[in-house]
Design an enzyme around this catalytic site. Structure first.
Site, short mmCIF file in Angstrom:
data_model
loop_
_atom_site.label_atom_id
_atom_site.label_comp_id
_atom_site.label_asym_id
_atom_site.label_seq_id
_atom_site.Cartn_x
_atom_site.Cartn_y
_atom_site.Cartn_z
N TYR A 100 -12.93 -7.57 -3.54
CA TYR A 100 -11.65 -6.87 -3.66
C TYR A 100 -11.76 -5.70 -4.63
CZ TYR A 100 -6.99 -5.82 -5.56
OH TYR A 100 -5.87 -5.18 -6.02
N LYS B 138 -11.50 -1.60 -4.04
CA LYS B 138 -10.51 -0.74 -4.70
C LYS B 138 -11.23 0.35 -5.51
CE LYS B 138 -6.57 -1.00 -4.78
NZ LYS B 138 -5.49 -0.48 -3.88
N THR C 167 -5.82 -0.81 -9.20
CA THR C 167 -5.78 -1.99 -10.06
C THR C 167 -6.71 -1.85 -11.26
OG1 THR C 167 -6.47 -4.32 -10.08
CG2 THR C 167 -7.50 -2.94 -8.44
N ASP C 168 -6.41 -2.62 -12.31
CA ASP C 168 -7.30 -2.64 -13.48
C ASP C 168 -8.60 -3.39 -13.18
OD1 ASP C 168 -6.31 -5.24 -13.39
OD2 ASP C 168 -5.71 -5.31 -15.50
N GLU C 169 -8.63 -4.12 -12.04
CA GLU C 169 -9.81 -4.94 -11.75
C GLU C 169 -11.05 -4.10 -11.48
OE1 GLU C 169 -9.03 -8.43 -9.37
OE2 GLU C 169 -6.91 -8.40 -9.92
P1 NAD Z 1 0.40 -7.27 -0.88
O1 NAD Z 1 -0.81 -7.97 -0.35
O2 NAD Z 1 1.59 -8.04 -1.28
O3 NAD Z 1 0.90 -6.18 0.20
C1 NAD Z 1 0.01 -5.36 0.88
C2 NAD Z 1 0.80 -4.69 2.01
O4 NAD Z 1 -0.11 -3.83 2.72
C3 NAD Z 1 1.36 -5.67 3.04
O5 NAD Z 1 2.69 -5.33 3.36
C4 NAD Z 1 0.45 -5.50 4.25
O6 NAD Z 1 1.10 -5.77 5.49
C5 NAD Z 1 0.04 -4.04 4.12
N1 NAD Z 1 -1.24 -3.77 4.78
C6 NAD Z 1 -2.39 -4.48 4.63
N2 NAD Z 1 -3.34 -3.96 5.44
C7 NAD Z 1 -2.79 -2.88 6.06
C8 NAD Z 1 -3.27 -1.93 6.99
N3 NAD Z 1 -4.53 -2.00 7.45
N4 NAD Z 1 -2.45 -0.95 7.41
C9 NAD Z 1 -1.17 -0.88 6.95
N5 NAD Z 1 -0.64 -1.78 6.09
C10 NAD Z 1 -1.44 -2.76 5.65
O7 NAD Z 1 -0.15 -6.37 -2.08
P2 NAD Z 1 0.53 -5.99 -3.47
O8 NAD Z 1 0.26 -7.07 -4.43
O9 NAD Z 1 1.91 -5.55 -3.22
O10 NAD Z 1 -0.37 -4.74 -3.89
C11 NAD Z 1 -0.02 -3.43 -3.47
C12 NAD Z 1 -1.05 -2.45 -4.02
O11 NAD Z 1 -1.04 -2.51 -5.44
C13 NAD Z 1 -2.48 -2.74 -3.58
O12 NAD Z 1 -3.13 -1.52 -3.34
C14 NAD Z 1 -3.10 -3.45 -4.78
O13 NAD Z 1 -4.49 -3.22 -4.85
C15 NAD Z 1 -2.36 -2.78 -5.92
N6 NAD Z 1 -2.21 -3.60 -7.14
C16 NAD Z 1 -1.71 -4.87 -7.07
C17 NAD Z 1 -1.52 -5.61 -8.24
C18 NAD Z 1 -0.93 -7.00 -8.21
O14 NAD Z 1 -0.84 -7.65 -9.26
N7 NAD Z 1 -0.46 -7.50 -7.08
C19 NAD Z 1 -1.85 -5.04 -9.48
C20 NAD Z 1 -2.36 -3.73 -9.51
C21 NAD Z 1 -2.51 -3.02 -8.33
P1 TYD Z 2 -4.42 -14.14 -8.93
O1 TYD Z 2 -2.94 -14.32 -8.97
O2 TYD Z 2 -5.16 -14.45 -7.67
O3 TYD Z 2 -4.70 -12.64 -9.39
P2 TYD Z 2 -6.12 -11.91 -9.77
O4 TYD Z 2 -7.24 -12.75 -9.32
O5 TYD Z 2 -6.02 -10.65 -9.00
O6 TYD Z 2 -6.08 -11.72 -11.26
O7 TYD Z 2 -5.05 -15.02 -10.09
C1 TYD Z 2 -4.65 -14.86 -11.43
C2 TYD Z 2 -5.54 -15.75 -12.28
O8 TYD Z 2 -5.23 -17.12 -11.98
C3 TYD Z 2 -7.02 -15.60 -12.00
O9 TYD Z 2 -7.72 -15.76 -13.22
C4 TYD Z 2 -7.34 -16.73 -11.05
C5 TYD Z 2 -6.38 -17.82 -11.50
N1 TYD Z 2 -5.86 -18.74 -10.45
C6 TYD Z 2 -5.86 -20.12 -10.68
O10 TYD Z 2 -6.29 -20.60 -11.74
N2 TYD Z 2 -5.33 -20.93 -9.71
C7 TYD Z 2 -4.84 -20.44 -8.53
O11 TYD Z 2 -4.39 -21.25 -7.67
C8 TYD Z 2 -4.85 -19.02 -8.32
C9 TYD Z 2 -4.31 -18.44 -7.05
C10 TYD Z 2 -5.37 -18.22 -9.32
#
Ligand code: NAD
Ligand code: TYD
Length: 350
Positions: free
Chosen positions: A156, A160, A131-133
């Protein structure tokens, strides 16, 4: 013929990556390794679950013996690692779970791959999805590049960042053929409704308050999830070993502006009077350590591998809202916890 273990394939982004690989590469065997936590849902993969090149295995990446055994048995050529605890708010209440899954789980996978590949890395690849975070927070105009120093603020992002460091350490120390990508916030179908966009859609639909943290001034750079899956495909196949790519949509939105746009879209789609849904906007206490702004410079990915987003945010958001309105059953299941009960019944006796 390639055998690929995709971890976290039942989650939001993972399910899009699994679907893309299963459909695009019938010659690959895709194994989806997922623990099915609250965020994992096999309903996300209903359309491909019977494909001959797809298999699901339920397992925990934190379980060292299980992971070593699985890798020994399956002898995968590649790993695309997405499994993670992914929600910042949950990491604030339960940081240790993030350390276990995101750090220890990643190291278990690196080690298992190293053990079976035994230094013979021809045709092998370990792709870590991040992630970019990890880069922390920005001022008003700068952007994250691949050389921005890591500066995570939430449990988090710290977990990461740590996992990214371990992936690089395994490359530098053991020569493990690793690549990493760091992506901005994703949105789209199958997104668990604890995250901002699906939560807002669901609450607006149900006439419930839409919580805006702090003043709603925080900025996120939103990318359509299918464009992320396509970037992962390109990087998996084309990136040189040991490289990192940033992935992003050049699409920055203040949270409050994004929520207002969703209110406008939903007013139209639900036949409400203009401005009706915006009345649901409710300012709440800010998230602790809330990063102000994320913005990705994805120039390297475009210049070197030719990837860029395929659709505009307006198109993507419209598709996403339509998907949530058309898939009420999916939304009701994940919000009711019904599918969690089903899984514990289904898998507890295994
Ligand atoms: P998500 O929370 O929707 O899915 C995570 C998946 O991992 C789930 O299916 C869960 O069951 C599985 N999981 C969790 N713990 C586990 C374990 N101990 N063993 C096996 N499986 C396990 O997450 P997402 O949003 O799809 O993100 C996927 C990846 O992409 C993550 O690594 C996250 O850091 C990265 N990422 C997410 C975003 C975003 O915007 N959602 C952006 C950039 C990077
Ligand atoms: P989120 O979807 O949790 O992603 P991330 O924290 O990984 O960027 O949140 C996106 C942005 O929205 C973040 O600045 C937090 C804000 N947010 C709210 O204002 N209200 C909400 O209910 C949630 C879940 C997030």
């Amino acid at each position: 013929m390639k055998k690929i273990i995709i971890t976290g394939g039942a989650g939001f982004i993972g399910s899009h990556v699994v679907r893309r690989f299963v459909k695009t590469y019938p010659q690959y065997q895709i194994i989806n390794l997922d623990k099915l936590t609250y965020a994992g849902n096999l309903a996300n993969l209903k359309d491909i679950e019977n494909e001959p090149n797809y298999r699901f295995v339920k397992g925990d990446i934190v379980d060292l013996a299980y992971i070593n055994n699985l890798f020994e048995q399956e002898q995968p050529d590649a790993v695309i690692h997405l499994a993670a605890e992914s929600h910042v708010d949950r990491s604030i209440t339960n940081p240790l779970e993030f350390v276990m899954t995101n750090v220890v789980g990643t190291v278990n996978l690196l080690n298992a791959a190293k053990n079976i590949w035994k230094g013979n890395y021809e045709g092998k690849r370990f792709y870590h999805v991040s992630t970019d975070e990890v880069y922390g927070t920005l001022g008003e105009t700068d952007m994250f590049t691949e050389t921005t120093a890591y500066d995570p603020h939430s449990p988090y992002s710290a977990s990461k960042a740590s996992s990214d460091h371990f992936v690089r350490a395994y490359h530098d120390t053991y020569g493990l053929p690793a690549v990493i990508s760091n992506c901005s916030n994703n949105y789209g179908s199958f997104h668990f409704p604890e995250k901002l966009i699906p939560l807002a859609i669901n609450n607006i639909k149900q006439q419930k308050p839409v919580p805006v943290y702090g003043k709603g001034e925080n900025v996120r750079d939103w990318l359509w999830v299918e464009d992320h899956a396509r970037a992962i495909d390109v990087i998996f196949h084309k990136a040189a070993i040991g490289t990192t790519y940033n992935i992003g949509g050049h699409n920055e939105w203040k949270n409050i502006d994004l929520i207002k746009l969703l209110c406008t879209i939903l007013d139209k789609k639900l036949g409400r009077e203009e401005g009706e849904s915006a009345k649901l906007i409710t300012y709440v206490t800010d998230r602790a350590g809330h990063d102000l702004r994320y913005a990705i410079d994805a120039t390297k990915l475009k210049a070197e591998l030719g990837w860029e987003p395929s659709i505009t945010f307006e198109e993507g958001l419209e598709k996403t809202v339509d998907w949530y309105l058309a898939n009420e059953g999916w939304l009701n299941d994940v919000t009711s916890g019904h599918y969690q009960e089903y899984y514990s019944e289904q898998y507890n006796n295994r």
